[in-house]
Design a protein around this motif. Structure first.
Motif, PDB file in Angstrom:
ATOM      1  N   LEU A  75      16.250 -25.322  27.973  1.00 26.03           N
ATOM      2  CA  LEU A  75      17.205 -24.677  27.080  1.00 26.03           C
ATOM      3  C   LEU A  75      17.592 -25.580  25.921  1.00 26.03           C
ATOM      4  O   LEU A  75      17.850 -25.111  24.807  1.00 26.03           O
ATOM      5  CB  LEU A  75      18.461 -24.288  27.886  1.00 26.03           C
ATOM      6  N   ASN A  76      17.590 -26.878  26.163  1.00 28.82           N
ATOM      7  CA  ASN A  76      17.993 -27.832  25.126  1.00 28.82           C
ATOM      8  C   ASN A  76      16.841 -28.257  24.221  1.00 28.82           C
ATOM      9  O   ASN A  76      17.073 -28.875  23.170  1.00 28.82           O
ATOM     10  CB  ASN A  76      18.592 -29.086  25.779  1.00 28.82           C
TER      11      ASN A  76
ATOM     12  N   THR B  63      15.225 -20.511  22.478  1.00 27.98           N
ATOM     13  CA  THR B  63      16.228 -20.463  23.536  1.00 27.98           C
ATOM     14  C   THR B  63      17.601 -20.753  22.944  1.00 27.98           C
ATOM     15  O   THR B  63      17.719 -21.445  21.935  1.00 27.98           O
ATOM     16  CB  THR B  63      15.939 -21.498  24.637  1.00 27.98           C
ATOM     17  N   GLU B  64      18.618 -20.216  23.562  1.00 26.31           N
ATOM     18  CA  GLU B  64      19.981 -20.457  23.092  1.00 26.31           C
ATOM     19  C   GLU B  64      20.966 -20.224  24.227  1.00 26.31           C
ATOM     20  O   GLU B  64      20.937 -19.178  24.870  1.00 26.31           O
ATOM     21  CB  GLU B  64      20.333 -19.542  21.907  1.00 26.31           C
ATOM     22  N   ALA B  65      21.809 -21.216  24.470  1.00 30.54           N
ATOM     23  CA  ALA B  65      22.862 -21.029  25.454  1.00 30.54           C
ATOM     24  C   ALA B  65      23.868 -20.032  24.912  1.00 30.54           C
ATOM     25  O   ALA B  65      24.148 -20.002  23.706  1.00 30.54           O
ATOM     26  CB  ALA B  65      23.534 -22.363  25.749  1.00 30.54           C
TER      27      ALA B  65
ATOM     28  N   LYS C   5      15.633 -17.377  28.295  1.00 31.57           N
ATOM     29  CA  LYS C   5      16.299 -17.264  27.003  1.00 31.57           C
ATOM     30  C   LYS C   5      17.585 -18.077  26.930  1.00 31.57           C
ATOM     31  O   LYS C   5      17.828 -18.784  25.947  1.00 31.57           O
ATOM     32  CB  LYS C   5      16.614 -15.782  26.736  1.00 31.57           C
ATOM     33  N   SER C   6      18.412 -17.987  27.975  1.00 31.94           N
ATOM     34  CA  SER C   6      19.746 -18.596  27.890  1.00 31.94           C
ATOM     35  C   SER C   6      20.150 -19.367  29.137  1.00 31.94           C
ATOM     36  O   SER C   6      21.330 -19.668  29.321  1.00 31.94           O
ATOM     37  CB  SER C   6      20.793 -17.507  27.620  1.00 31.94           C
ATOM     38  N   GLY C   7      19.208 -19.681  30.015  1.00 31.28           N
ATOM     39  CA  GLY C   7      19.565 -20.394  31.231  1.00 31.28           C
ATOM     40  C   GLY C   7      20.471 -19.544  32.104  1.00 31.28           C
ATOM     41  O   GLY C   7      20.223 -18.348  32.294  1.00 31.28           O
TER      42      GLY C   7
END
Length: 477
Positions: free
Chosen positions: A220-221, A226-228, A73-75
């Motif tokens: 993630l990018n 996905t979202e950091a 999801k967020s690395g």
């Protein structure tokens, strides 16, 4: 998702683990039994065992599933916030919380509330604690059982009954000593499962954690869903930021280390303040290591699939809550026969390490409240009573966990339940902190502040549901 078939070696590992826990509890039950031994392990527990037990009780099966899943999801950005909180919470608990509570030779942490405020405040603390633990344990059992049942094909009823019965049985037999030493075993099992996964992926894919990190950040990018985690934002609709994760973790751990019987009782089982402090540092360091290990295991599994362009087993989606099942599904389908069973046993261990703490703490608190006396002055009078309460608490939590499964999904109660029991943590912790740092606060102030804090927590946690009700009643446009 098609159900994988466990090999007999996997079943054997799981059964062996469960049998060993019961046998260990029975062996510890052979010791001389008096109240201080049963409730506080004679106040002679080794500090390293207490520290490992503390982190085992706080790091539930939900963490074992969610941390490897979070990297999809967020690395690694979510973990950054958790690590940022560690120095601050360690300083607060080390300097203030542990030394303060260890000044008193209590059995129940809520005896302090009567000592500081009065009987009514003590009873409020006990009620809030029991509500928090019953809801917490019920949710842990159900969530972990659902995951285990899904990835293994074992009946949900069998999983819930097994987890609840085994944890209750060895806790009832051996008291706090059994809880602490079985927690140590369970932590070692958690570590073994995570490290084997990391080593297996590195060996079979000829890759390193740096490769895993680059693939995860690349996904993630580019991948949808996905979202950091941003460093900070004033937008209240943002799921989390590094700062809010750090603040949340710091407050949660401080409140848990001063107001939660599950944690405080373990420090009471040590011989003095120095041993309790060493226990706390040990638990904190293990907590850091376990969280980082689970994150690294998640990166390894992500690389195994994404880095090699392989489909996720069982058709699981990494863009939904199904990502929580990717780690155990990988273990069953790709780790050597028997090792997958060990990972599932570790999942069971994570659930049971929370349940045993919960039922033991409930039994201790209820027994102390029931007798309204200093237990240490009446040796050998309350062990049988506490064993009965342990059995009842374990049975109640097991039945409640299974009953929760039948609630309609549209009610959203199961999904919202963490907001319920976590809503109790800060108000209960705040009550203890008021007692510690606000000498002029009386019982009325402490009692009222706790009720208002609890109300605020529940309103914030269920704001969406409350808004829907008001809108349906025509009171809100």
């Amino acid at each position: 998702m098609p159900l994988p078939a466990l090999a007999w070696q996997d079943y054997a590992v799981i059964v062996l683990y469960l049998a060993a826990m019961i046998a260990f509890g029975a062996w510890l039950a052979r010791r001389k039994r008096n109240d201080e031994e049963y409730f506080l392990a004679g106040r002679r527990m080794p500090w390293f065992a207490v520290g490992m037990s503390v982190i085992a009780s706080l790091l539930s099966s939900l963490t074992y599933l969610s941390e490897p899943a979070e990297v999809w999801k967020s690395g690694v950005t979510h973990m950054t916030g958790k690590m940022l909180a560690i120095p601050f919470e360690m300083l607060i608990v080390w300097i203030f919380c542990v030394p303060f509570m260890m000044r008193f030779r209590f059995t129940s942490a809520y005896e302090y509330l009567e000592h500081r405020f009065g009987v009514a405040t003590r009873r409020l603390g006990v009620v809030l604690f029991i509500i928090m633990v019953v809801l917490w344990m019920g949710f842990v059992v159900l969530a972990s059982a659902r995951a285990l049942s899904t990835v293994s094909g074992i009946s949900l009823f069998v999983v819930i009954l097994t987890v609840g019965a085994v944890a209750t049985l060895y806790t009832m037999l051996g008291g706090l000593r059994a809880v602490i030493w079985t927690d140590v075993i369970q932590v070692l099992l958690l570590i073994g499962g995570g490290l084997f996964t990391i080593g297996y992926v590195a060996w079979t894919t000829d890759s390193s954690p740096l490769d895993w990190y680059h693939v995860a950040m690349g996904r993630l990018n580019t991948a949808a869903g996905t979202e950091a985690v941003p460093v900070f934002s004033w937008d209240p609709t943002i799921r989390a930021t590094v700062v809010t994760v750090a603040v949340n973790m710091c407050i949660w751990h401080v409140c848990t280390h001063v107001a939660n019987q599950m944690t405080v009782q373990r420090y009471f089982s040590t011989s003095d303040i120095g041993a309790a402090r060493r226990s706390f540092v040990t638990g904190s360091l293990f907590g850091v290591g376990l969280n980082l290990m689970l994150m690294l295991a998640g990166l390894a599994v992500l690389y195994y699939y994404v880095g090699q362009n392989l489909p996720i087993d069982g058709g699981l989606s990494a863009d939904t809550k199904e990502r929580d099942l990717i780690f155990p599904t990988f273990a069953i389908n790709h780790l050597p026969t028997g090792v997958g069973g060990a990972v599932l046993a570790a999942l069971l261990a994570a659930a049971m390490s929370s349940i045993d703490s919960g039922v033991n703490s409930i039994a201790t608190v209820v027994t102390v409240e029931w007798n309204r006396t200093d237990i240490s002055a009446h040796q050998n009078h309350h062990v049988r009573q506490a064993m009965g309460i342990t059995l009842c608490a374990g049975a109640f939590i097991t039945i409640a966990a299974y009953a929760l499964n039948f609630l309609p999904d549209t009610w959203g109660i199961v999904g919202a339940m963490p907001r319920t029991f976590n809503a109790v943590t800060a108000p209960l912790g705040g009550l203890f902190l008021i007692g510690m740092f606000v000498p002029r606060a009386n019982q009325f102030a402490g009692f009222t502040g706790t009720i208002l804090g609890l109300s605020t927590s529940l309103v914030l946690g269920y704001l969406k549901q409350i808004g829907g009700i008001l809108q349906g009643a025509g009171l809100l446009e």
